[in-house]
Design a protein around this motif. Structure first.
Motif, PDB file in Angstrom:
ATOM      1  N   ARG A 171      29.717  54.085  70.526  1.00 15.44           N
ATOM      2  CA  ARG A 171      29.414  55.466  70.926  1.00 15.44           C
ATOM      3  C   ARG A 171      30.529  56.409  70.503  1.00 15.44           C
ATOM      4  N   ARG A 172      31.793  55.950  70.667  1.00 12.73           N
ATOM      5  CA  ARG A 172      32.928  56.784  70.261  1.00 12.73           C
ATOM      6  C   ARG A 172      32.944  56.994  68.754  1.00 12.73           C
ATOM      7  N   ARG A 212      32.114  60.441  64.152  1.00 10.99           N
ATOM      8  CA  ARG A 212      31.525  60.526  62.804  1.00 10.99           C
ATOM      9  C   ARG A 212      30.637  61.748  62.651  1.00 10.99           C
ATOM     10  N   TYR A 213      29.810  62.060  63.670  1.00 12.14           N
ATOM     11  CA  TYR A 213      28.832  63.146  63.541  1.00 12.14           C
ATOM     12  C   TYR A 213      29.191  64.379  64.376  1.00 12.14           C
ATOM     13  N   GLY A 214      30.341  64.363  65.007  1.00  5.36           N
ATOM     14  CA  GLY A 214      30.818  65.553  65.723  1.00  5.36           C
ATOM     15  C   GLY A 214      29.974  65.924  66.920  1.00  5.36           C
TER      16      GLY A 214
END
Length: 140
Positions: free
Chosen positions: A131-132, A137-139
């Motif tokens: 999840r982190r 990665r996608y902000g």
């Protein structure tokens, strides 16, 4: 769905068979039943009205809603010899089109690549590290 409201062409709406009544809040009533023949679809009728709250039965045996067209707004609910007058009423009719939509969208098996993608994504989202990583990665 069309953004403009459609008015019923006939000044009458009939439900047949058992109809459940649910008095929500003061001035609100929900009827659940089936539309009269030839339609027979399941329908929910939400009614908002002004005036004093009546003691509603839990169920009706068939119901007919007859209403006056604007500028005079009001509905008369009739069932099994009983009659209730609902002044300044607004009706919201929800009709079940589930069978028609299921027939229009043909079922097909999900491709194996799509299944693999969603399986992997959900597996990554099950872990705190995954999840982190996706959040970084996608902000999000």
């Amino acid at each position: 769905m069309n953004s403009r409201a459609r008015f019923l062409s006939a000044p009458r709406l009939a439900l047949e068979g058992p109809v459940t009544c649910d008095a929500r809040a003061r001035g609100q009533l929900r009827l659940r039943g089936r539309l009269a023949a030839p339609d027979g679809r399941a329908a929910i009728v939400d009614i908002e009205f002004g005036g004093a709250a009546a003691s509603w039965p839990l169920a009706l045996d068939g119901a007919t809603l007859e209403f006056a067209m604007p500028p005079v707004r009001g509905v008369v609910l009739r069932s099994a010899g009983q009659e209730w007058s609902l002044p300044d009423a607004t009706l919201f009719v929800h009709v079940d089109f589930g069978a028609e939509s299921a027939a229009a969208i043909a079922p097909r098996p999900v491709p194996w690549r799509k299944r693999l993608f969603w399986w992997a994504l959900l597996a990554v989202l099950r872990t705190r590290l995954g999840r982190r990583w996706l959040s970084h990665r996608y902000g999000v």
